[in-house]
Design an enzyme around this catalytic site. Structure first.
Site, PDB file in Angstrom:
ATOM      1  N   GLU A 135      72.240  67.418  11.533  1.00  0.00           N
ATOM      2  CA  GLU A 135      72.654  68.001  12.816  1.00  0.00           C
ATOM      3  C   GLU A 135      71.676  67.610  13.918  1.00  0.00           C
ATOM      4  O   GLU A 135      72.071  67.419  15.074  1.00  0.00           O
ATOM      5  CB  GLU A 135      72.756  69.523  12.709  1.00  0.00           C
ATOM      6  CG  GLU A 135      73.789  70.039  11.711  1.00  0.00           C
ATOM      7  CD  GLU A 135      75.228  69.788  12.117  1.00  0.00           C
ATOM      8  OE1 GLU A 135      75.467  69.264  13.228  1.00  0.00           O
ATOM      9  OE2 GLU A 135      76.130  70.103  11.318  1.00  0.00           O
ATOM     10  N   ASP A 145      75.733  71.355  18.455  1.00  0.00           N
ATOM     11  CA  ASP A 145      74.924  71.019  17.287  1.00  0.00           C
ATOM     12  C   ASP A 145      73.666  71.873  17.233  1.00  0.00           C
ATOM     13  O   ASP A 145      73.215  72.258  16.154  1.00  0.00           O
ATOM     14  CB  ASP A 145      74.562  69.533  17.297  1.00  0.00           C
ATOM     15  CG  ASP A 145      75.718  68.655  16.851  1.00  0.00           C
ATOM     16  OD1 ASP A 145      76.398  69.024  15.887  1.00  0.00           O
ATOM     17  OD2 ASP A 145      75.948  67.609  17.472  1.00  0.00           O
ATOM     18  N   HIS A 154      72.769  64.247  14.943  1.00  0.00           N
ATOM     19  CA  HIS A 154      73.961  64.353  15.803  1.00  0.00           C
ATOM     20  C   HIS A 154      73.562  64.745  17.224  1.00  0.00           C
ATOM     21  O   HIS A 154      74.042  64.163  18.203  1.00  0.00           O
ATOM     22  CB  HIS A 154      74.928  65.403  15.252  1.00  0.00           C
ATOM     23  CG  HIS A 154      75.453  65.101  13.892  1.00  0.00           C
ATOM     24  ND1 HIS A 154      76.226  65.994  13.174  1.00  0.00           N
ATOM     25  CD2 HIS A 154      75.324  64.000  13.099  1.00  0.00           C
ATOM     26  CE1 HIS A 154      76.546  65.452  12.015  1.00  0.00           C
ATOM     27  NE2 HIS A 154      76.004  64.254  11.942  1.00  0.00           N
ATOM     28  N   GLU A 209      80.631  66.066   9.529  1.00  0.00           N
ATOM     29  CA  GLU A 209      81.146  67.424   9.726  1.00  0.00           C
ATOM     30  C   GLU A 209      82.244  67.747   8.713  1.00  0.00           C
ATOM     31  O   GLU A 209      82.394  68.897   8.292  1.00  0.00           O
ATOM     32  CB  GLU A 209      81.668  67.597  11.156  1.00  0.00           C
ATOM     33  CG  GLU A 209      80.633  67.390  12.259  1.00  0.00           C
ATOM     34  CD  GLU A 209      79.445  68.343  12.195  1.00  0.00           C
ATOM     35  OE1 GLU A 209      79.416  69.241  11.322  1.00  0.00           O
ATOM     36  OE2 GLU A 209      78.526  68.194  13.023  1.00  0.00           O
ATOM     37  N   GLU A 225      82.921  73.978  12.515  1.00  0.00           N
ATOM     38  CA  GLU A 225      82.812  72.551  12.207  1.00  0.00           C
ATOM     39  C   GLU A 225      84.159  71.921  11.861  1.00  0.00           C
ATOM     40  O   GLU A 225      84.348  70.717  12.040  1.00  0.00           O
ATOM     41  CB  GLU A 225      81.809  72.355  11.074  1.00  0.00           C
ATOM     42  CG  GLU A 225      80.410  72.806  11.480  1.00  0.00           C
ATOM     43  CD  GLU A 225      79.347  72.445  10.461  1.00  0.00           C
ATOM     44  OE1 GLU A 225      78.693  71.409  10.662  1.00  0.00           O
ATOM     45  OE2 GLU A 225      79.176  73.191   9.485  1.00  0.00           O
ATOM     46  N   TYR A 240      74.198  62.558  20.728  1.00  0.00           N
ATOM     47  CA  TYR A 240      74.921  62.972  21.936  1.00  0.00           C
ATOM     48  C   TYR A 240      74.016  62.938  23.164  1.00  0.00           C
ATOM     49  O   TYR A 240      74.457  62.590  24.262  1.00  0.00           O
ATOM     50  CB  TYR A 240      75.521  64.360  21.740  1.00  0.00           C
ATOM     51  CG  TYR A 240      76.645  64.385  20.735  1.00  0.00           C
ATOM     52  CD1 TYR A 240      77.743  63.540  20.872  1.00  0.00           C
ATOM     53  CD2 TYR A 240      76.613  65.235  19.639  1.00  0.00           C
ATOM     54  CE1 TYR A 240      78.776  63.547  19.951  1.00  0.00           C
ATOM     55  CE2 TYR A 240      77.648  65.250  18.708  1.00  0.00           C
ATOM     56  CZ  TYR A 240      78.724  64.406  18.870  1.00  0.00           C
ATOM     57  OH  TYR A 240      79.749  64.418  17.955  1.00  0.00           O
ATOM     58  N   HIS A 274      80.380  68.814   5.695  1.00  0.00           N
ATOM     59  CA  HIS A 274      79.838  70.165   5.860  1.00  0.00           C
ATOM     60  C   HIS A 274      80.924  71.217   5.672  1.00  0.00           C
ATOM     61  O   HIS A 274      80.679  72.281   5.092  1.00  0.00           O
ATOM     62  CB  HIS A 274      79.196  70.312   7.247  1.00  0.00           C
ATOM     63  CG  HIS A 274      78.087  69.348   7.499  1.00  0.00           C
ATOM     64  ND1 HIS A 274      77.619  69.046   8.772  1.00  0.00           N
ATOM     65  CD2 HIS A 274      77.341  68.596   6.641  1.00  0.00           C
ATOM     66  CE1 HIS A 274      76.644  68.164   8.670  1.00  0.00           C
ATOM     67  NE2 HIS A 274      76.452  67.877   7.402  1.00  0.00           N
TER      68      HIS A 274
END
Length: 345
Positions: free
Chosen positions: A124, A93, A127, A220, A186, A131, A223
């Site tokens: 992003e 990301d 994201h 994603e 992606e 994580y 995107h």
């Protein structure tokens, strides 16, 4: 193969290698009005921005309260797989963010497209934060945690996979080539890992992790949709099919090696041959979304993925999107040319 849109030109191979004059592309032409959004000129791009805006979420909406119970019941192979998938995502990301900030935001001069990329950059970041929070929650050993967070530098199979998108950031290739390159990142590079985490959902494991996977995979998918929209509807000079295939096949080979060999899905009880077939299926779906014919002609091998949609079929997004539709945010959004990791075509 889908005919090139009116006014579009397919580039010869030598011109592809050199890139094209950005001034020839409407999206890249100097625009003295680029600092102001209204009046909207590109309504299809604007609708994609509003669709993305309606899907905003935050890390705090993910409940990890029950995940640690499941984590303790996983075997060593399952934990190894999840750790390394999260480690890849945590770094990847950041690569997408760097591409948006350094290249795409300055490549395009259309304010509607810049609005989408600006919002994508923010998502992003969410994201990436997600994580990192997942790794911070599951991994108690501080040294191992740091190694996983720095996986692009410390874990060879992840480092190898990350090198491909990093090369695109520094590439002198034309915008349309880099656009397809990151659509592959992606749309293909993430596909095997997303699918593997959905497999955990089928098994009823790790509800916080699998819910975050639903949210992120949906983003994603959007995107990737946007990249296909720009390429199909707003790129004047199309790439030759051979060049598009070269990019897509390269991405498939790297993803297949990563998820079937370097970090094999057999660790969580999945079949590697079926996963390879699934990656080819997803690649064909992307090719069709880019206006090209299928290359692999592989079928969808996983029945559980038939239940997954990146267009917001979860209860969370049915509620969210419905609320925004009432306000008129997405009342005119169409459904054509949606990229999915699950639907047949």
């Amino acid at each position: 193969m889908k005919p090139v849109a009116a006014g579009a030109e397919v580039l010869p191979a030598d011109k592809v290698a050199q890139g094209t004059n950005a001034e020839e592309e409407p999206l890249q032409q100097e625009n003295p009005f680029r600092y102001v959004l209204f009046p909207i000129q590109y309504h299809d791009i604007w609708r994609k921005y509003k669709e993305q805006e309606s899907c905003i979420w935050t890390v705090e909406e993910i409940d990890l309260g029950n995940d640690m119970k499941d984590w303790a019941t996983l075997n060593d192979g399952e934990r190894h797989f999840i750790k390394h998938v999260l480690a890849f995502f945590a770094g990847s990301d950041g690569i997408v963010i760097e591409n948006l900030a350094q290249r795409f935001m300055s490549d395009v001069k259309v304010p509607e497209a810049r609005a989408f990329y600006g919002f994508q950059l923010m998502m992003e970041n969410i994201h990436s934060e997600t994580y990192s929070v997942l790794l911070d929650t599951y991994i108690t050993d501080s040294e191992e945690k740091l190694r996983l967070l720095h996986a692009i530098q410390t874990i060879p199979c992840i480092q190898k996979k990350a090198e491909w998108p990093v090369r695109w950031i520094g590439s002198s290739a034309s915008f349309q080539q880099r656009l397809i390159g990151f659509a592959a990142v992606e749309g293909i590079f993430f596909s095997g890992s997303f699918c593997a985490l959905f497999w955990l959902k089928k098994r009823g494991l790790m509800p916080g992790l699998t819910f975050s996977n639903e949210l992120i995979s949906r983003d994603e998918g959007l995107h990737t949709d946007f990249a296909c929209l720009l390429y199909n509807s707003h790129i004047k000079h199309k790439l030759p099919r051979e060049r598009v295939l070269e990019i897509i096949v390269d991405a498939v080979n790297i993803e297949r090696e990563f998820i079937c060999d370097a970090l094999p899905v057999r660790l969580i009880g999945m079949n590697a041959e079926l996963m390879a077939q699934y990656i080819e299926f997803v690649a064909d779906r992307l090719l069709v979304s880019l206006g090209e014919e299928k290359h692999y002609r592989s079928t969808q091998p996983f029945d559980f993925m038939e239940m997954i949609s990146l267009q917001g079929k979860t209860n969370f997004f049915e509620k969210r999107v419905g609320e925004y539709q009432k306000a008129g945010v997405m009342s005119t959004e169409g459904t054509s040319k949606k990229f999915s990791l699950s639907e047949d075509f």
